[in-house]
Enzyme design. Sequence first.
Site, mmCIF file in Angstrom:
data_model
loop_
_atom_site.group_PDB
_atom_site.id
_atom_site.type_symbol
_atom_site.label_atom_id
_atom_site.label_comp_id
_atom_site.label_asym_id
_atom_site.label_seq_id
_atom_site.Cartn_x
_atom_site.Cartn_y
_atom_site.Cartn_z
ATOM 1 N N GLY A 87 0.802 -1.209 0.000
ATOM 2 C CA GLY A 87 0.000 0.000 0.000
ATOM 3 C C GLY A 87 0.837 1.263 0.000
ATOM 4 N N GLN A 135 -4.642 -6.822 -6.344
ATOM 5 C CA GLN A 135 -5.006 -7.212 -4.969
ATOM 6 C C GLN A 135 -6.230 -6.438 -4.525
ATOM 7 O OE1 GLN A 135 -4.370 -4.867 -2.176
ATOM 8 N NE2 GLN A 135 -5.457 -6.233 -0.782
ATOM 9 N N TYR A 137 -9.236 -5.718 -1.342
ATOM 10 C CA TYR A 137 -9.870 -5.872 -0.028
ATOM 11 C C TYR A 137 -11.382 -5.906 -0.242
ATOM 12 C CZ TYR A 137 -5.438 -4.556 2.175
ATOM 13 O OH TYR A 137 -4.139 -4.511 2.583
ATOM 14 N N HIS A 284 1.287 -11.389 6.751
ATOM 15 C CA HIS A 284 1.283 -9.965 6.370
ATOM 16 C C HIS A 284 2.591 -9.285 6.792
ATOM 17 C CE1 HIS A 284 -2.007 -7.264 4.806
ATOM 18 N NE2 HIS A 284 -1.047 -6.385 5.012
ATOM 19 N N GLY A 317 9.010 -12.249 5.245
ATOM 20 C CA GLY A 317 10.336 -12.540 5.783
ATOM 21 C C GLY A 317 11.390 -12.933 4.780
ATOM 22 N N GLY A 338 7.578 -8.069 -0.639
ATOM 23 C CA GLY A 338 6.906 -6.818 -0.350
ATOM 24 C C GLY A 338 7.885 -5.711 -0.003
ATOM 25 N N ARG A 339 8.479 -5.818 1.185
ATOM 26 C CA ARG A 339 9.386 -4.759 1.626
ATOM 27 C C ARG A 339 10.620 -4.645 0.730
ATOM 28 N NH1 ARG A 339 7.916 -7.106 6.784
ATOM 29 N NH2 ARG A 339 6.938 -5.582 8.206
#
EC number: 1.-.-.-
Length: 393
Positions: A87, A135, A137, A284, A317, A338-339
Amino acid sequence: MEAASGPFNDVLNLEDMREAARRRLPRAIFDYIDGAAEDEVSKRRNRRQFDEWGFVQRVLNDVSAIDLTVEIFGNRFAAPFGIGPTGLAGLAWPKAETLLAREAEKAAIPFCLSTVSSVRLEDVADATAAPNWFQLYIFRDRDLSRSLVERAKAAGYSVLVITVDCPTGGNRERDPRNDFTLPLRATRRNVANTAIRPGWLLRLARCGAPKPENMVEAARAAAGSAQGLVAFMNSQLDPSVTWRDVEEFIGLWDGPVVIKGLLSVKDVERAAELGARGVVLSNHGGRQLDGGISPLTVLPDARKVAGEALTIICDSGFRRGTDIIKARALGADLVLMGRNTLYGAGAGGAPGIAHVISILKSELTRAMTLLGTATIGDIAAEHVHYLGAAGHV
């Protein structure tokens, strides 16, 4: 758009890239990307999960040519990892979602756009010819979620990823400690740290503060102002969402649907029963329920119950090519990052993202050569051994 700030010759791995992002982003922005919920137990556990598995290399195999390619939902990709939904990636670099999508296309890996992106989903789709994923929600306002599905279909997204582990927002304590808010505002606590990052400030001044562009019109209609966007988005997280709602949205999509945020084998079974083509085993990134188990804990059992019909994806991770190999050996088809690519974006825009992807491909190639596996399909359960807590270093 401003060019990347110098070469990445000193960035040898993803932890180096994380440190580069930490130096170049204001603390509040870096901690928003890097942080996790409460005591961040799950985030630390996500890294330790890989230490519990050791490699069993096989020797004297012909590994002179390494093939990283995988087939996912009928598309051939150049490596067994992709870029997951994050996001407001524009906090790291202006219009970062477009950069992420373009670099994923260049590298021939999957890219999944977040509902809460800082670039309209149509604009990201127009920026590439790749079969991007979207993606979703399931919001309190079901019509809003249905409209997002219709927009994604019209824009040509190929896979719908429904995130189901956010009935409410996680308690990420770094954010209030840094006075991090959206819209962004200067406070006595964060202004000094932000002022010493002139590159980030200049980009912000040129491009404006990022906001969840896919929801601007809905927020205006509800709150009368785009300034209420974040409050509106948070109010849309719905703890009443059930499998019945998920089943409805699976029926609205014309292609593969993936359910993201599962940690229970029973939930994996339920997703398959309702017609999902894939699942993402994920906590998450530790950003929601602190203390949640890590994906590798449930992965072997999930593969057993799913058989080969269900595509199993993992996130949370992952930092090394060897991490991806361990997940493959235990039953995963693909890993989402992600990160990691946000660190690359924050450290230097598109070149930083490309360097992250290059590092991972290089690490995968080297590790597979040493492991004795010439193709991704050769990686099997025999190549890992469970060490338990004794494996922690």
